[in-house]
Motif scaffolding. Sequence first.
Motif, short mmCIF file in Angstrom:
data_model
loop_
_atom_site.label_atom_id
_atom_site.label_comp_id
_atom_site.label_asym_id
_atom_site.label_seq_id
_atom_site.Cartn_x
_atom_site.Cartn_y
_atom_site.Cartn_z
N SER A 1 0.83 -1.20 0.00
CA SER A 1 0.00 0.00 0.00
C SER A 1 0.87 1.25 0.00
O SER A 1 1.85 1.34 0.74
CB SER A 1 -0.90 -0.01 1.24
N LEU A 2 0.52 2.20 -0.86
CA LEU A 2 1.28 3.45 -0.96
C LEU A 2 0.52 4.61 -0.32
O LEU A 2 1.06 5.32 0.53
CB LEU A 2 1.57 3.78 -2.42
N LEU A 3 -0.70 4.82 -0.78
CA LEU A 3 -1.48 5.96 -0.30
C LEU A 3 -2.96 5.61 -0.33
O LEU A 3 -3.41 4.87 -1.21
CB LEU A 3 -1.26 7.18 -1.21
N LEU A 4 -3.69 6.16 0.61
CA LEU A 4 -5.15 6.04 0.65
C LEU A 4 -5.73 7.44 0.71
O LEU A 4 -5.30 8.25 1.55
CB LEU A 4 -5.60 5.21 1.86
N ILE A 5 -6.67 7.73 -0.18
CA ILE A 5 -7.34 9.04 -0.18
C ILE A 5 -8.81 8.81 0.10
O ILE A 5 -9.49 8.09 -0.65
CB ILE A 5 -7.20 9.77 -1.54
N GLN A 6 -9.32 9.42 1.15
CA GLN A 6 -10.74 9.34 1.44
C GLN A 6 -11.50 10.17 0.41
O GLN A 6 -10.96 11.11 -0.18
CB GLN A 6 -11.03 9.84 2.85
N SER A 7 -12.77 9.87 0.23
CA SER A 7 -13.57 10.56 -0.79
C SER A 7 -13.69 12.06 -0.52
O SER A 7 -13.89 12.84 -1.45
CB SER A 7 -14.97 9.94 -0.88
N SER A 8 -13.52 12.45 0.74
CA SER A 8 -13.63 13.87 1.10
C SER A 8 -12.32 14.62 0.93
O SER A 8 -12.27 15.85 1.09
CB SER A 8 -14.10 14.00 2.55
N GLN A 9 -11.24 13.90 0.62
CA GLN A 9 -9.93 14.52 0.50
C GLN A 9 -9.60 14.81 -0.97
O GLN A 9 -10.13 14.19 -1.88
CB GLN A 9 -8.86 13.61 1.11
N ARG A 10 -8.63 15.73 -1.15
CA ARG A 10 -8.20 16.08 -2.51
C ARG A 10 -6.85 15.47 -2.83
O ARG A 10 -6.56 15.20 -4.00
CB ARG A 10 -8.10 17.59 -2.64
N GLU A 11 -6.01 15.28 -1.80
CA GLU A 11 -4.70 14.70 -2.08
C GLU A 11 -4.09 14.12 -0.81
O GLU A 11 -4.51 14.44 0.31
CB GLU A 11 -3.76 15.73 -2.69
N GLN A 12 -3.08 13.27 -1.03
CA GLN A 12 -2.30 12.70 0.05
C GLN A 12 -0.86 12.64 -0.42
O GLN A 12 -0.58 12.41 -1.60
CB GLN A 12 -2.78 11.29 0.40
N THR A 13 0.06 12.82 0.54
CA THR A 13 1.48 12.83 0.20
C THR A 13 2.22 11.87 1.12
O THR A 13 1.92 11.78 2.32
CB THR A 13 2.07 14.24 0.34
N SER A 14 3.20 11.18 0.53
CA SER A 14 4.09 10.33 1.31
C SER A 14 5.45 10.35 0.64
O SER A 14 5.63 9.76 -0.44
CB SER A 14 3.55 8.89 1.38
N GLY A 15 6.39 11.06 1.25
CA GLY A 15 7.73 11.15 0.67
C GLY A 15 7.69 11.76 -0.72
O GLY A 15 7.18 12.87 -0.91
#
Lengths: 113, 113
Positions: B46-60
């Motif tokens: 797994s790299l990233l999970l974005i909830q439906s209410s979110q616009r973006e997610q960052t990891s490194g």
Amino acid sequence: NAGVMQNPRHLVRRRGQEARLRCSPMKGHSHVYWYRQLPEEGLKFMVYLQKENIIDESGMPKERFSAEFPKEGPSILRIQQVVRGDSAAYFCASSPAPRSLLFFGSGTQLSVL
Amino acid sequence: KQEVTQIPAALSVPEGENLVLNCSFTDSAIYNLQWFRQDPGKGLTSLLLIQSSQREQTSGRLNASLDKSSGRSTLYIAASQPGDSATYLCAVYSGGGADGLTFGKGTHLIIQP
């Protein structure tokens, strides 16, 4: 904390035999999912289980396939009377809550001769 | 029925480049979207999970965006490295209580040293 453990890694069966695939979820995870990956195709959802309960088996073929997740011990995916079309990689995943981050095992590659 | 498409199917770029992987889904009523990487013969990470209410997610060096209304997500990889070579999979949990992820077929990424 060990990850999701699947065994065996490779399983060879002749047509008509039974295949049993085992999955131990991550410690503390009570939600287990099985997915199948056919050659040149994406992963397909098969079944979702919580301890002692099948929650959703909508992706599992109606015949020959069954799954369980007993109170004690690993989750088992059982395929009876295997056919060549069952040859695929079978992945187990677990999560701490429904529809949350999934952690996958390394898979079992089933080959039917 | 939810369908997930990933473009391109394969991509080869020199080391150090920034790149974008695309994912589209047909039903915008999703619960969340997840990005995974799969290395040959191994399970998914797994790299990233974005909830439906979110616009973006960052990891490194990874950044994933979500535009639910248009049914699109992108995975941005900055300063690519040979170790980033893998197949990248996009998957969605649809709304309405669907219990299994719907996966795309993936983008096979090769980073040339």
